[in-house]
Structures are given as structure tokens and as C-alpha cells.
Design a protein around this motif. Structure first.
Motif, PDB file in Angstrom:
ATOM      1  N   GLU A  56      36.017  75.504  43.328  1.00 39.54           N
ATOM      2  CA  GLU A  56      34.412  75.996  43.470  1.00 39.54           C
ATOM      3  C   GLU A  56      34.046  76.811  42.312  1.00 39.54           C
ATOM      4  N   LYS A  57      34.849  77.391  41.469  1.00 40.57           N
ATOM      5  CA  LYS A  57      34.665  78.227  40.509  1.00 40.57           C
ATOM      6  C   LYS A  57      33.984  77.316  39.403  1.00 40.57           C
ATOM      7  N   ILE A  58      34.272  76.039  39.375  1.00 38.46           N
ATOM      8  CA  ILE A  58      34.106  75.115  38.314  1.00 38.46           C
ATOM      9  C   ILE A  58      32.885  74.226  38.971  1.00 38.46           C
ATOM     10  N   LEU A  59      32.912  73.752  40.138  1.00 36.71           N
ATOM     11  CA  LEU A  59      32.166  72.804  40.799  1.00 36.71           C
ATOM     12  C   LEU A  59      31.062  73.310  41.350  1.00 36.71           C
ATOM     13  N   GLY A  60      31.032  74.917  41.523  1.00 37.69           N
ATOM     14  CA  GLY A  60      29.939  75.326  42.097  1.00 37.69           C
ATOM     15  C   GLY A  60      29.604  74.972  43.714  1.00 37.69           C
ATOM     16  N   ASN A  61      28.693  75.322  44.376  1.00 37.88           N
ATOM     17  CA  ASN A  61      28.569  74.852  45.753  1.00 37.88           C
ATOM     18  C   ASN A  61      27.916  73.488  46.088  1.00 37.88           C
ATOM     19  N   GLU A  62      27.539  72.978  44.894  1.00 36.62           N
ATOM     20  CA  GLU A  62      26.917  71.644  45.281  1.00 36.62           C
ATOM     21  C   GLU A  62      27.933  70.488  45.869  1.00 36.62           C
ATOM     22  N   ASP A  63      27.440  69.886  46.757  1.00 38.44           N
ATOM     23  CA  ASP A  63      28.216  68.654  47.432  1.00 38.44           C
ATOM     24  C   ASP A  63      28.301  67.390  46.505  1.00 38.44           C
ATOM     25  N   LEU A  64      29.122  67.333  45.724  1.00 35.65           N
ATOM     26  CA  LEU A  64      29.020  66.302  44.453  1.00 35.65           C
ATOM     27  C   LEU A  64      29.911  65.153  44.959  1.00 35.65           C
ATOM     28  N   ALA A  65      29.507  63.989  44.503  1.00 38.04           N
ATOM     29  CA  ALA A  65      30.308  62.710  44.754  1.00 38.04           C
ATOM     30  C   ALA A  65      31.759  63.023  44.024  1.00 38.04           C
ATOM     31  N   ILE A  66      32.825  62.272  44.474  1.00 41.41           N
ATOM     32  CA  ILE A  66      33.882  62.206  43.973  1.00 41.41           C
ATOM     33  C   ILE A  66      34.464  61.061  43.254  1.00 41.41           C
ATOM     34  N   GLU A  67      34.729  61.269  42.060  1.00 45.11           N
ATOM     35  CA  GLU A  67      35.397  60.330  41.233  1.00 45.11           C
ATOM     36  C   GLU A  67      36.974  60.583  40.907  1.00 45.11           C
ATOM     37  N   VAL A  68      37.723  59.615  40.868  1.00 46.55           N
ATOM     38  CA  VAL A  68      39.144  59.658  40.765  1.00 46.55           C
ATOM     39  C   VAL A  68      39.580  58.931  39.613  1.00 46.55           C
ATOM     40  N   GLU A  69      40.490  59.602  38.730  1.00 47.77           N
ATOM     41  CA  GLU A  69      41.008  58.769  37.825  1.00 47.77           C
ATOM     42  C   GLU A  69      42.553  58.796  38.111  1.00 47.77           C
ATOM     43  N   TYR A  70      43.172  57.479  37.810  1.00 43.36           N
ATOM     44  CA  TYR A  70      44.541  57.395  38.055  1.00 43.36           C
ATOM     45  C   TYR A  70      45.167  56.404  36.855  1.00 43.36           C
ATOM     46  N   GLN A  71      46.134  57.020  36.484  1.00 45.45           N
ATOM     47  CA  GLN A  71      46.950  56.224  35.274  1.00 45.45           C
ATOM     48  C   GLN A  71      47.540  55.062  35.868  1.00 45.45           C
ATOM     49  N   GLN A  72      46.886  53.716  35.159  1.00 43.98           N
ATOM     50  CA  GLN A  72      47.800  52.583  35.486  1.00 43.98           C
ATOM     51  C   GLN A  72      47.888  52.205  34.080  1.00 43.98           C
ATOM     52  N   GLU A  73      47.468  50.840  33.818  1.00 42.83           N
ATOM     53  CA  GLU A  73      47.819  50.208  32.332  1.00 42.83           C
ATOM     54  C   GLU A  73      46.988  51.200  31.330  1.00 42.83           C
ATOM     55  N   THR A  74      45.731  51.576  31.883  1.00 38.57           N
ATOM     56  CA  THR A  74      45.036  52.734  31.095  1.00 38.57           C
ATOM     57  C   THR A  74      44.183  53.657  32.411  1.00 38.57           C
ATOM     58  N   ILE A  75      43.828  54.492  31.811  1.00 39.76           N
ATOM     59  CA  ILE A  75      43.208  55.366  32.960  1.00 39.76           C
ATOM     60  C   ILE A  75      42.017  54.709  33.639  1.00 39.76           C
ATOM     61  N   GLY A  76      42.334  54.373  34.829  1.00 39.78           N
ATOM     62  CA  GLY A  76      41.369  53.843  35.828  1.00 39.78           C
ATOM     63  C   GLY A  76      40.399  54.910  36.665  1.00 39.78           C
ATOM     64  N   LYS A  77      39.087  54.604  36.691  1.00 38.36           N
ATOM     65  CA  LYS A  77      38.138  55.278  37.298  1.00 38.36           C
ATOM     66  C   LYS A  77      37.977  54.753  38.618  1.00 38.36           C
ATOM     67  N   PHE A  78      37.627  55.489  39.717  1.00 35.75           N
ATOM     68  CA  PHE A  78      37.520  54.725  41.035  1.00 35.75           C
ATOM     69  C   PHE A  78      36.754  55.812  41.886  1.00 35.75           C
ATOM     70  N   GLY A  79      35.926  55.128  42.596  1.00 39.02           N
ATOM     71  CA  GLY A  79      35.385  55.861  43.673  1.00 39.02           C
ATOM     72  C   GLY A  79      36.067  56.041  44.891  1.00 39.02           C
ATOM     73  N   LEU A  80      35.759  56.774  45.814  1.00 38.76           N
ATOM     74  CA  LEU A  80      36.901  57.247  47.023  1.00 38.76           C
ATOM     75  C   LEU A  80      36.026  57.201  48.408  1.00 38.76           C
ATOM     76  N   THR A  81      36.750  56.821  49.317  1.00 40.81           N
ATOM     77  CA  THR A  81      36.458  56.456  50.806  1.00 40.81           C
ATOM     78  C   THR A  81      37.704  57.023  51.524  1.00 40.81           C
ATOM     79  N   PHE A  82      37.174  57.086  52.816  1.00 40.32           N
ATOM     80  CA  PHE A  82      38.235  57.543  53.740  1.00 40.32           C
ATOM     81  C   PHE A  82      38.115  56.743  55.037  1.00 40.32           C
ATOM     82  N   ASP A  83      39.327  56.081  55.226  1.00 35.95           N
ATOM     83  CA  ASP A  83      39.436  55.245  56.269  1.00 35.95           C
ATOM     84  C   ASP A  83      39.911  55.651  57.726  1.00 35.95           C
ATOM     85  N   GLY A  84      39.702  57.191  57.769  1.00 34.99           N
ATOM     86  CA  GLY A  84      40.272  57.650  59.117  1.00 34.99           C
ATOM     87  C   GLY A  84      41.791  58.084  59.128  1.00 34.99           C
TER      88      GLY A  84
END
Length: 152
Positions: free
Chosen positions: A82-110
Motif C-alpha cells: 500500500e506504500k507504493i499502490l496507495g489506497n486506489e482499488d487498482l486492477a491487477i496484472e500478473v507477470e509470469y516467466q514462460q518462454e518470455t515474460i507473459g502478462k496476464f489478467g486475473l480472476t478467481f474461480d472460488g
């Protein structure tokens, strides 16, 4: 998914699991190596100035197979960020290393957090002459093929 949704989802979990769009799970020993604020200030091809800001999580795996990120530890990391993000309820983007760094959105299925594919798009389709309707591929006709029928 935004930060508040992730915090709410983490509160009810016994384990943190991430699943790729293919259905494959990230190894259980993954790390959250960064939580950051990513701002993008750009001009689209139609000349419109735009700004985007997201919370970015970088997921990584190492050879420490005994590592497991507990939901409470992940919540602690989010609270520290929160020191960096502040209090704004931001959308989340995820980076994960595969063949190159992949960028993904994020959901939760329960049960699991699911990395979702991200796509590029023209933001000024009218300026580029691209019709608003999505391009539809012609439907293939499935017909039975018989010898001498001309379909093979």
C-alpha cells in the motif's frame, strides 16, 4: 480482478494456487517477487492521449521446492505494498516467466486464482478505418466426402 477482490478471496483460502489459461497450475513453490504500480501514458494511433495504471504482481519460481506462500503471507505483502499502490482499488496484472515474460489478467474461480490471456487491440478503430463489428470467420461446412464427389 482488483486489489480489494484479491484480499477478500485470500481471506477465505487455506492455500494460494495460480492456474495458467491452459489449465496448468504454477508450481506450489512460486514466489511473489514484486508488487508494483505500473503507469502507462501513451497516445493511440488516432492521436488520443491515454493513461493506464495497474497493480502488477510478478510471480516467479526457484529451486526451493519447500517454499509455500500462505494466504496470510500474501495478504501481508499486499498490505505492505500500500506504500507504493496507495489506497486506489487498482486492477491487477500478473507477470509470469514462460518462454518470455507473459502478462496476464486475473480472476478467481472460488478456489484458485486464474491467469487470463491479455490481448492487444486498436483503441482508435474508427480513425484506422476498422469496422466496429468483430471479424467473423466463415463457418466451415462439414459434409460427408464420397469417392468421386469432388470434395477430396
Amino acid at each position: 480482478m482488483n486489489i480489494s477482490e484479491m484480499k477478500q478471496s485470500l481471506a477465505g483460502l487455506d492455500a494460494v494456487n495460480f492456474r495458467l489459461p491452459t489449465g496448468e497450475y504454477l508450481p506450489a513453490h512460486f514466489h511473489v517477487t514484486e508488487v508494483g504500480l505500473v503507469s502507462k501514458h501513451f497516445i493511440d494511433c488516432g492521436g488520443v492521449e491515454r493513461k493506464e495504471t495497474v497493480a502488477n504482481f510478478q510471480l516467479w519460481e526457484a529451486g526451493d521446492y519447500d517454499h509455500r506462500l500462505a494466504p496470510q503471507k500474501f495478504l501481508h505483502i499486499l498490505n505492505l505494498s500500500e506504500k507504493i499502490l496507495g489506497n486506489e482499488d487498482l486492477a491487477i496484472e500478473v507477470e509470469y516467466q514462460q518462454e518470455t515474460i507473459g502478462k496476464f489478467g486475473l480472476t478467481f474461480d472460488g478456489t484458485d486464482f486464474v491467469l487470463t490471456p491479455k490481448q492487444t487491440a486498436c483503441l482508435a478503430q474508427d480513425a484506422c478505418g476498422i469496422p466496429n463489428a468483430a471479424f467473423a470467420l466463415p463457418q466451415l461446412q462439414v459434409a460427408s466426402c464420397t469417392p468421386g464427389g469432388g470434395c477430396c
